[in-house]
Design a protein around this motif. Structure first.
Motif, PDB file in Angstrom:
ATOM      1  N   LEU A 171       0.851  -1.284   0.029  1.00 19.36           N
ATOM      2  CA  LEU A 171      -0.029  -0.099   0.095  1.00 19.36           C
ATOM      3  C   LEU A 171       0.732   1.090  -0.171  1.00 19.36           C
ATOM      4  CD1 LEU A 171      -2.424  -1.183   2.783  1.00 19.36           C
ATOM      5  CD2 LEU A 171      -2.918  -1.486   0.444  1.00 19.36           C
ATOM      6  N   GLU A 199       0.140   5.516   0.268  1.00 23.03           N
ATOM      7  CA  GLU A 199      -0.633   6.611   0.538  1.00 23.03           C
ATOM      8  C   GLU A 199      -0.232   7.903  -0.313  1.00 23.03           C
ATOM      9  OE1 GLU A 199      -0.675   4.515   4.665  1.00 23.03           O
ATOM     10  OE2 GLU A 199       0.850   5.143   3.097  1.00 23.03           O
ATOM     11  N   CYS A 218      -4.835   5.790  -1.617  1.00 20.00           N
ATOM     12  CA  CYS A 218      -4.115   4.553  -1.434  1.00 20.00           C
ATOM     13  C   CYS A 218      -4.105   3.753  -2.500  1.00 20.00           C
ATOM     14  CB  CYS A 218      -4.595   4.045   0.036  1.00 20.00           C
ATOM     15  SG  CYS A 218      -3.815   2.616   0.467  1.00 20.00           S
ATOM     16  N   MET A 273     -10.555  -2.384   3.040  1.00 20.67           N
ATOM     17  CA  MET A 273      -9.646  -1.597   3.303  1.00 20.67           C
ATOM     18  C   MET A 273     -10.057  -0.430   4.378  1.00 20.67           C
ATOM     19  SD  MET A 273      -8.070  -1.273  -0.652  1.00 20.67           S
ATOM     20  CE  MET A 273      -6.796  -0.202  -0.371  1.00 20.67           C
ATOM     21  N   TRP A 319      -9.005   3.493   6.516  1.00 19.61           N
ATOM     22  CA  TRP A 319      -7.939   4.607   6.940  1.00 19.61           C
ATOM     23  C   TRP A 319      -7.952   4.678   8.305  1.00 19.61           C
ATOM     24  CZ3 TRP A 319      -5.053   7.005   3.386  1.00 19.61           C
ATOM     25  CH2 TRP A 319      -5.252   6.873   2.110  1.00 19.61           C
ATOM     26  N   ARG A 362     -13.781   3.733  -3.425  1.00 15.94           N
ATOM     27  CA  ARG A 362     -12.558   2.758  -4.055  1.00 15.94           C
ATOM     28  C   ARG A 362     -12.788   2.735  -5.555  1.00 15.94           C
ATOM     29  NH1 ARG A 362     -12.460  -2.603  -0.675  1.00 15.94           N
ATOM     30  NH2 ARG A 362     -10.892  -3.290  -2.396  1.00 15.94           N
ATOM     31  N   LEU A 421      -7.806   3.206  -3.076  1.00 17.58           N
ATOM     32  CA  LEU A 421      -8.620   3.662  -2.165  1.00 17.58           C
ATOM     33  C   LEU A 421      -8.631   5.218  -1.883  1.00 17.58           C
ATOM     34  CD1 LEU A 421     -10.782   2.448   0.267  1.00 17.58           C
ATOM     35  CD2 LEU A 421      -8.702   2.726   1.801  1.00 17.58           C
ATOM     36  N   CYS A 464      -3.289   3.898   5.486  1.00 17.15           N
ATOM     37  CA  CYS A 464      -4.048   3.056   4.768  1.00 17.15           C
ATOM     38  C   CYS A 464      -3.787   1.768   5.212  1.00 17.15           C
ATOM     39  CB  CYS A 464      -3.784   3.148   3.378  1.00 17.15           C
ATOM     40  SG  CYS A 464      -4.747   2.045   2.066  1.00 17.15           S
ATOM     41  N   TRP A 477      -0.417  -2.555   5.878  1.00 15.91           N
ATOM     42  CA  TRP A 477      -0.376  -1.064   6.015  1.00 15.91           C
ATOM     43  C   TRP A 477       0.782  -0.359   5.302  1.00 15.91           C
ATOM     44  CZ3 TRP A 477      -2.998   1.238  10.024  1.00 15.91           C
ATOM     45  CH2 TRP A 477      -3.879   0.333  10.942  1.00 15.91           C
TER      46      TRP A 477
END
Length: 121
Positions: free
Chosen positions: A4, A6, A22, A31, A33, A68, A75, A92, A111
């Motif tokens: 992931l 961000e 993300c 998913m 936040w 998303r 996302l 994320c 993460w």
């Protein structure tokens, strides 16, 4: 394994807006936040299951929208009416299986590195 990344954080004045993104290596089942302010614990902000069900923390309901784009494996978190108390590092998170309690961080094994959001008064 899901990777992931961000983006979209920054500095904004109170009342302003930001959109966080993300990017994932693929679109997992759930998913979310999360955020963590200095000296505070991690807080679940919003989560979205692939079935379309969304969960929001009370503190952001009506101001933040999670969405998303599965075609882009991305996302988003649209944040509006930002307040100084929204200042935090935003992370994320992803899970490949359904998460029964979406705003609990320990339910997510994957993460991102985080993106900083700073809201000034």
């Amino acid at each position: 394994q899901v990777q992931l990344a961000e983006s979209g954080g920054g500095s904004v004045q109170a009342g302003g807006s930001l959109r966080l993104s993300c990017a994932a290596t693929y679109s997992p089942r759930c998913m979310g936040w999360f955020r963590q302010a200095p000296g505070k614990g991690r807080e679940g902000v919003a989560a979205l299951d692939s079935d379309g069900s969304a969960t929001y923390a009370d503190s952001v309901k009506g101001r933040f929208t999670i969405s998303r784009d599965n075609a882009k494996n991305t996302l988003y978190l649209q944040m509006s009416s930002l307040k100084p108390e929204d200042t935090a590092m935003y992370y994320c998170a992803a899970a490949v299986f359904r998460v029964l309690v979406p705003l609990v961080g320990s339910n997510y094994p994957y993460w991102g590195q985080g993106t900083q959001v700073t809201v000034s008064s």
